[in-house]
Motif scaffolding. Structure first.
Motif, PDB file in Angstrom:
ATOM      1  N   VAL A  65       0.867  -1.175   0.000  1.00  0.00           N
ATOM      2  CA  VAL A  65       0.000   0.000   0.000  1.00  0.00           C
ATOM      3  C   VAL A  65       0.904   1.225   0.000  1.00  0.00           C
ATOM      4  N   ASN A  66       0.656   2.157  -0.912  1.00  0.00           N
ATOM      5  CA  ASN A  66       1.440   3.391  -1.017  1.00  0.00           C
ATOM      6  C   ASN A  66       0.583   4.600  -0.674  1.00  0.00           C
ATOM      7  N   TYR A  67       1.203   5.570   0.002  1.00  0.00           N
ATOM      8  CA  TYR A  67       0.530   6.810   0.370  1.00  0.00           C
ATOM      9  C   TYR A  67       1.335   7.981  -0.177  1.00  0.00           C
ATOM     10  N   TYR A  68       0.628   9.024  -0.592  1.00  0.00           N
ATOM     11  CA  TYR A  68       1.263  10.166  -1.251  1.00  0.00           C
ATOM     12  C   TYR A  68       0.788  11.484  -0.648  1.00  0.00           C
ATOM     13  N   ASP A  69       1.532  12.529  -0.927  1.00  0.00           N
ATOM     14  CA  ASP A  69       1.127  13.931  -0.758  1.00  0.00           C
ATOM     15  C   ASP A  69       1.213  14.507   0.649  1.00  0.00           C
ATOM     16  N   LEU A  91       6.449  18.011   9.371  1.00  0.00           N
ATOM     17  CA  LEU A  91       5.462  17.042   8.918  1.00  0.00           C
ATOM     18  C   LEU A  91       4.076  17.633   8.741  1.00  0.00           C
ATOM     19  N   SER A  92       3.989  18.932   8.634  1.00  0.00           N
ATOM     20  CA  SER A  92       2.686  19.546   8.412  1.00  0.00           C
ATOM     21  C   SER A  92       2.051  18.965   7.163  1.00  0.00           C
ATOM     22  N   TRP A  97       6.521  20.520  -0.255  1.00  0.00           N
ATOM     23  CA  TRP A  97       7.525  19.678  -0.907  1.00  0.00           C
ATOM     24  C   TRP A  97       7.171  18.193  -0.881  1.00  0.00           C
ATOM     25  N   VAL A  98       6.137  17.784  -0.162  1.00  0.00           N
ATOM     26  CA  VAL A  98       5.744  16.380  -0.221  1.00  0.00           C
ATOM     27  C   VAL A  98       4.578  16.142  -1.177  1.00  0.00           C
ATOM     28  N   LYS A  99       3.957  17.186  -1.695  1.00  0.00           N
ATOM     29  CA  LYS A  99       2.863  17.011  -2.649  1.00  0.00           C
ATOM     30  C   LYS A  99       3.389  16.296  -3.892  1.00  0.00           C
ATOM     31  N   GLY A 100       2.685  15.249  -4.291  1.00  0.00           N
ATOM     32  CA  GLY A 100       3.092  14.483  -5.462  1.00  0.00           C
ATOM     33  C   GLY A 100       4.155  13.440  -5.197  1.00  0.00           C
TER      34      GLY A 100
END
Length: 108
Positions: A65-69, A91-92, A97-100
Motif C-alpha cells: 500500500v502506497n501513500y502520497y502527498d 510534517l505539516s 515539498w511532499v505534494k506528489g
C-alpha cells in the motif's frame, strides 16, 4: 488492473486519480471486472485508508500500500508520523515539498 503472473496467480494493481500505484496484491478468485467498477480509488478513513470501488473489491491479499502527498495516511486530519529534529512543522500536512511524492509504503 488484473494480470496473471508466470505462476498463474492473478495479480492486481489499483491506482489513484493521478495514475499512481496505491495498492497491489493477489486476487484470489477467478471473477473478472464487469465494467461498472470505478477506475481509481480515493482516500478513505477505514481499511487501508483508500476506498474499495475499483476492481477487485474483495477476495484480495494485499502486498503493498502506497501513500502520497502528506503524512495524514489515515485521512483523519492529523499526521500519522513524527519527526525527530528541530523542525516542529516539518510534517505539516500542508507542506508543499511532499505534494506528489510518496510519503509511505507498507507491506500487507
Amino acid at each position: 488492473m488484473v494480470r496473471s503472473d508466470p505462476n498463474g496467480f492473478r495479480i492486481f494493481t489499483k491506482y489513484d486519480i493521478l495514475g499512481r500505484v496505491i495498492i497491489s496484491g493477489k486476487h484470489t478468485t477467478s471473477s473478472n471486472p464487469t465494467g461498472s467498477e470505478q477506475l481509481y480509488e480515493t482516500a478513505s478513513g477505514s481499511g487501508y485508508f483508500y476506498t474499495s470501488s475499483a476492481f477487485p473489491t474483495s477476495s484480495i491479499e494485499v502486498y503493498t500500500v502506497n501513500y502520497y502527498d502528506d503524512y495524514d495516511w489515515e485521512d483523519n486530519g492529523s499526521n500519522d508520523a513524527t519527526y525527530r529534529g528541530g523542525y516542529a512543522d516539518y510534517l505539516s500536512a500542508n507542506y508543499p515539498w511532499v505534494k506528489g511524492k510518496l510519503t509511505r509504503s507498507k507491506n500487507g
